[in-house]
Design a protein around this motif. Structure first.
Motif, mmCIF file in Angstrom:
data_model
loop_
_atom_site.group_PDB
_atom_site.id
_atom_site.type_symbol
_atom_site.label_atom_id
_atom_site.label_comp_id
_atom_site.label_asym_id
_atom_site.label_seq_id
_atom_site.Cartn_x
_atom_site.Cartn_y
_atom_site.Cartn_z
ATOM 1 N N PHE A 175 2.076 0.129 -0.243
ATOM 2 C CA PHE A 175 2.679 0.697 -1.457
ATOM 3 C C PHE A 175 2.045 0.097 -2.706
ATOM 4 O O PHE A 175 1.751 0.800 -3.664
ATOM 5 C CB PHE A 175 4.200 0.441 -1.472
ATOM 6 N N ARG A 176 1.832 -1.230 -2.671
ATOM 7 C CA ARG A 176 1.287 -1.889 -3.865
ATOM 8 C C ARG A 176 -0.071 -1.285 -4.224
ATOM 9 O O ARG A 176 -0.361 -1.008 -5.373
ATOM 10 C CB ARG A 176 1.175 -3.403 -3.619
ATOM 11 N N ARG A 177 -0.888 -1.066 -3.185
ATOM 12 C CA ARG A 177 -2.206 -0.466 -3.427
ATOM 13 C C ARG A 177 -2.084 0.960 -3.963
ATOM 14 O O ARG A 177 -2.785 1.355 -4.888
ATOM 15 C CB ARG A 177 -3.055 -0.491 -2.153
ATOM 16 N N ALA A 178 -1.161 1.724 -3.376
ATOM 17 C CA ALA A 178 -0.993 3.113 -3.841
ATOM 18 C C ALA A 178 -0.573 3.145 -5.309
ATOM 19 O O ALA A 178 -1.061 3.973 -6.085
ATOM 20 C CB ALA A 178 0.058 3.828 -2.979
ATOM 21 N N PHE A 179 0.302 2.213 -5.686
ATOM 22 C CA PHE A 179 0.804 2.214 -7.068
ATOM 23 C C PHE A 179 -0.219 1.670 -8.071
ATOM 24 O O PHE A 179 0.055 1.636 -9.264
ATOM 25 C CB PHE A 179 2.136 1.470 -7.160
ATOM 26 N N GLU A 180 -1.404 1.258 -7.573
ATOM 27 C CA GLU A 180 -2.483 0.951 -8.515
ATOM 28 C C GLU A 180 -3.069 2.240 -9.083
ATOM 29 O O GLU A 180 -3.659 2.246 -10.155
ATOM 30 C CB GLU A 180 -3.579 0.125 -7.812
#
Lengths: 95, 493
Positions: free
Chosen positions: B393-398
């Motif tokens: 999720f953290r990567r997607a929200f970049e």
């Protein structure tokens, strides 16, 4: 991991839940199915990965080590099934 | 008049109260009467019409005295029976909490009370919030106000099924529930209402009967996104009594709703598909993306590669925490007690009689995965997988601002279905569990009807503490979907 009846019985004792003898077989089957299904996690490479131990990446707050609550004996005992003289009563523990 | 008052949205009722078009007493009487008429749904475990009337009278008096009041003042709501409410029976849907009447209020219900909200009663739920169909309650199943073919009774989803059924059937203007793996969002989808799980830490867990402490989060259910935003504003806030409660400000969630989604980047995670998912779910998902695009958002495909491992990881982490949390039900301090010859026997008898089949199964699984020799293989492994899911999720929200997925893989099913196959039941939460593991805010918005005429929700997931963007996107989705279907009236005819 297939669990047998004896293992389920041992876990039930650890959890202090009385499980009728006739339920053990069925429960062993259900728990084996669930454990078999979660074992797909073995496919994931987690080497070097730290476990996530809480719901958020926060450091827990600290406060002064002082009494902030208390003096509520009657409230604490208000829902006890068998309160006695300001205590919880339980079956005899020491002979 | 009575019918009209229960048909209002919460925001309309707020405005009507402020304008003096009706009183909180009138509003509350209309809703209490609706609650009584709808008893066949079994949505409430405890009705509190007299308490509600007292709160409504106090609200009217306050408004008369001060001339103005906050947005929740005088608004009738329903409360999931997992929140401790001072002086009002609190059961968690379990036999083991027989007669438990807390001497205090949970922080969330205290916040709502302070805001002037009027509690109509405590809603039915899956036992200890463990279930996806509201079938595990000691107090019996809840019926979804929506009916299947031939008038068949359907489940409302779970575990906050009583709350969503009450909102859908116009028994209250809004409701509160809790969501551990989807328990607000999945029943919201099944009942055609809005359900929001806030960021972990947004609402205090103090005084909420604990299921899985690293996952449990309280949130609102209502008939519109605006109404959910208003209720959340009154629930949220930092609480020193919950060490995981976040010391962050509570924004005005309603203020930014109309800002639109122009330029917003909406991610479509390609892994959110499951075998056997109805084709209509996929079609609605595509439609949702198209609606947001037409409203000005950019649609971007993203990858959350560990999605398929979320559900099995959840079914280790949640039962492990539950087995630990539920150790407190020992027959000594509150609730049910079944005597035995020794202390151990008393524990075993009490817990054997007090827990239903699903709770027993999860406590046993949890005990097993935490036991010596299996801890690393199961529990620690699942916690590591949880790290990877949060990382996805953290990567997607970049690159994106919000993610769009279906809420559940199907519409509501018949009462009694899936009861003999725990894993089939667990699959209901396949799309909601990943955001729970990552602690992210997520909302279900009613977006269409199935071929069988039943509501289907779409699901938006956002960054931590960015409920405002989630709500703004949900508001745009709601406007585009124009969902105005409603279930048949209950208790009339």
């Amino acid at each position: 991991m297939a669990l047998d009846k004896a293992t389920v019985k041992a876990i039930a004792f650890l959890a202090r839940i009385k499980v009728p003898e006739e339920d053990l077989e069925h429960l062993a089957g259900e728990m084996s199915n669930i454990l078999g299904w979660v074992e797909q996690l073995g496919e994931v490479d987690t080497s070097g990965v730290e476990p996530m131990t809480g719901g958020a990446e926060t450091t827990l707050p600290q406060r002064e080590d002082s009494v902030t609550d208390g003096d509520a004996r009657d409230q604490v005992l208000a829902n006890a099934p068998e309160p006695e003289d300001g205590f919880y009563a339980v079956p005899k523990v020491l002979e | 008049m009575t019918a009209a008052l229960t048909d209002l949205t919460l925001a309309e009722a707020r405005d009507g109260l402020q304008a003096g078009s009706f009183s909180s007493v009138e509003l509350t009487r209309a809703h209490s009467a609706a609650v009584e008429r709808a008893r066949p749904l079994n949505a409430f475990i405890t009705e509190t019409p007299d308490l509600a009337l007292g709160l409504a009278e106090a609200s009217d008096a306050r408004r008369k005295r001060d001339g103005a009041a906050g947005p929740m003042d005088g608004i009738p709501i329903a409360v999931k029976d997992l929140f401790c409410t001072g002086g009002v029976l609190t059961t968690a849907g379990s036999h083991i909490l027989d007669g438990f009447t807390p001497t205090y209020d949970s922080t969330v219900t205290a916040n709502l009370k302070r805001a002037g909200a009027v509690m109509l009663g405590k809603t039915n739920m899956d036992e200890f919030a463990m279930g996806s169909a509201n079938m595990t309650s000691y107090y019996g199943p809840v019926k979804n106000p929506w009916k299947g073919g031939g008038g068949r009774d359907l489940v409302p989803g779970g575990s906050s099924g009583g709350s969503t059924a009450a909102v859908a059937a116009r028994l209250c203007l809004g409701a509160i529930g809790t969501d551990t793996g989807g328990s607000i969002r999945q029943p919201a989808s099944f009942c055609g209402v809005v359900g929001l799980k806030p960021t972990y830490g947004r609402c205090s867990r103090w005084g909420i009967v604990a299921f899985a402490s690293s996952l449990d989060q309280a949130g609102p259910m209502a008939r519109t996104v605006r109404d959910a935003a208003i209720v959340l504003g009154a629930m949220a806030g930092h609480d020193a009594r919950d060490s995981t409660s976040a010391p962050v400000d509570v924004p005005d969630f309603e203020a930014g709703l109309d800002a639109g989604v122009g330029g917003l980047k909406v991610g479509i995670p390609k892994e959110y598909v499951v075998d056997g998912m109805a084709a209509e779910i996929g079609r609605l998902w595509e439609k949702g993306a198209a609606w947001l695009k037409e409203s000005g958002a950019d649609i971007v495909e993203v990858s959350l590669p560990h999605t398929k491992y979320a559900l099995p990881a959840y079914y280790i982490v949640a039962p492990a925490e539950a087995s630990s949390n539920l150790a407190r039900y020992d027959g000594v301090r509150y609730g049910l007690r079944i005597d035995g010859g020794s202390l151990d026997e008393m524990y075993e008898n009490t817990r054997g009689a007090g827990f239903g089949a699903e709770v027993r199964r999860r406590v046993l699984i949890g005990t097993y995965v935490l036991s010596a020799g299996y801890y690393d293989a199961y529990y620690l492994k699942a916690q590591k997988v949880r790290t990877l899911i949060a990382g996805d999720f953290r990567r997607a929200f970049e690159t994106v601002d919000v993610l769009l997925t279906p809420t559940a893989p199907s519409a509501a099913f018949a009462i009694g279905e899936k009861m003999d196959d725990p894993i089939a039941m667990y699959l209901n939460d396949v799309f909601t569990v990943p955001a729970s593991l990552a602690g992210l805010p997520a909302i279900s918005v009613p977006a269409g009807l199935s071929a069988g005429g039943l509501p289907l929700g779409l699901h938006l997931i956002g960054r931590p503490f960015d409920e405002e963007t989630v709500l703004r996107a949900a508001h745009a989705l709601e406007a585009a979907a124009g969902f105005d279907a409603r279930p048949p009236a209950v208790g009339e005819a």
